[in-house]
Design a protein around this motif. Sequence first.
Motif, PDB file in Angstrom:
ATOM      1  N   ALA A   1       0.471  -1.129  -0.085  1.00 55.81           N
ATOM      2  CA  ALA A   1       0.286  -0.268   0.105  1.00 55.81           C
ATOM      3  C   ALA A   1       1.325   1.157  -0.026  1.00 55.81           C
ATOM      4  CB  ALA A   1      -0.811   0.009   1.105  1.00 55.81           C
TER       5      ALA A   1
ATOM      6  N   ILE B   1       4.151   0.614  -3.036  1.00 54.76           N
ATOM      7  CA  ILE B   1       4.174  -0.198  -3.145  1.00 54.76           C
ATOM      8  C   ILE B   1       5.530  -0.795  -3.611  1.00 54.76           C
ATOM      9  CG2 ILE B   1       1.807  -0.712  -3.420  1.00 54.76           C
ATOM     10  CD1 ILE B   1       2.158  -1.628  -6.437  1.00 54.76           C
TER      11      ILE B   1
ATOM     12  N   ALA C   1      -0.034  -2.171   5.849  1.00 56.76           N
ATOM     13  CA  ALA C   1       0.950  -1.941   4.113  1.00 56.76           C
ATOM     14  C   ALA C   1       1.793  -2.880   4.272  1.00 56.76           C
ATOM     15  CB  ALA C   1       1.735  -0.075   4.786  1.00 56.76           C
TER      16      ALA C   1
ATOM     17  N   GLN D   1      -5.220   5.421  -3.654  1.00 54.23           N
ATOM     18  CA  GLN D   1      -3.751   5.047  -3.205  1.00 54.23           C
ATOM     19  C   GLN D   1      -3.480   3.983  -3.766  1.00 54.23           C
ATOM     20  OE1 GLN D   1      -3.315   3.795   1.161  1.00 54.23           O
ATOM     21  NE2 GLN D   1      -1.300   5.388   0.899  1.00 54.23           N
TER      22      GLN D   1
ATOM     23  N   ASN E   1      -2.362  -0.186  -3.519  1.00 50.53           N
ATOM     24  CA  ASN E   1      -2.398  -0.949  -3.268  1.00 50.53           C
ATOM     25  C   ASN E   1      -2.778  -2.391  -3.647  1.00 50.53           C
ATOM     26  OD1 ASN E   1      -5.411  -2.627  -2.577  1.00 50.53           O
ATOM     27  ND2 ASN E   1      -5.621   0.315  -2.832  1.00 50.53           N
TER      28      ASN E   1
END
Length: 398
Positions: free
Chosen positions: A52, A55, A72, A109, A111
């Motif tokens: 996350a 990455i 994450a 974002q 992920n």
Amino acid sequence: MKYVEHGIRYLRGQSVTEGGLDLKDELYISTEDHDRMIRAEVIPRDVLLTIAGSIGNCCVVRGIEIANINQAIVKIRPSVHVDSDYLSIFLNSKYGKFQTSRLANGAVQLNVNFSEVGDIKVLVPSLEIQRSLVAEIENARQSRKQKLAQADALLSSLDEYLLDQLGLNMPQKSDKKIFAMSLRKVRSAQRIDVDYFHPERIIAIREQEDRKELHSKCLTEFVDFVRDTISDYTSESYIGMANVQRNTGELVESNDKESEGKSFAFIEDDILFARLRPYLNKVYRAERTGVCSTEFHVIRIKEEYKNEILPDYLATILRSSLILAQTKHMMTGNTHPRLANEDVINLVVPIPELEIQERLVIEIKHRRTEVRRLRQDAETEWESAKTQFERKLLGEEV
């Protein structure tokens, strides 16, 4: 879950870098919270991969006995047939990062779904070949590390050189809890807070004021604090706190994301002086026009002083221990310590003759040129080593 002063170390996405674990953020959770999240426990030789934010960053767990990770990060515990370091290097290679990026989704974002990490395909040669490839990469990593350390030393040692050339001595560290100050001084300053009159700060100011030939002045006498705000700018022109290296004033790349919004505009030869966590000595002499975080003071030498004060000299002295001795006792706030504006404008700065400044700047520029050469060499060698790893890997029968 909440952070505690001591307990089990807690790792976040920014803790995982290609160069290894970044442990500068000492965050801890309680043993009870750790036991409740035992599936997120990591131990030495586990491989961590960020899924996350930024990455695809990967490293092997070292330097800690036990830790816990947030959402994450995904942990990978290789089988006996796969070397942890080899797996980390592979996942950091273009073949690993390509697959991780293909799995990424999300509009705001990026992920990667935890369940899809297992779909990443890894070339697995024999353990002998894995360890041979790892050894070559580690040699290159150590060479890069040494060059970068040499570069940092060249700039961090500027402080000692600068003070020596100015004939200044730093005060000895004092842990005194009680000290006296005259009523006249208190009335003159119109303040009575203890940190303002801390012996280390007072002695640092007195040391330069006793040297009349240095013509020491308060910062506000010869600079303007520019606060031209701008909202429309490109990310390439932006300098955030994370982009200025501590103690050296060099620009560095960073994956840290700062909040968008208003920023300050600056021009070439302005000085960006961090008001957030000033003990980090993040001071940058602008080499171009751009915009920066509002956590910087944008300092511009007044027109009438431009023939008396050189920007490179000013930036270097503002990074010096002489100034740090003044700022370190003036911070307010526990979580995000900052300098109040009035404390910054009243910093006392030595202004030697222009001839002395010019001599100092020649040495400063010489060191910066050498630093940038070392860093370029380090990165070139490192990229070459990674390319060699990828070529050899594809050349082996696996």
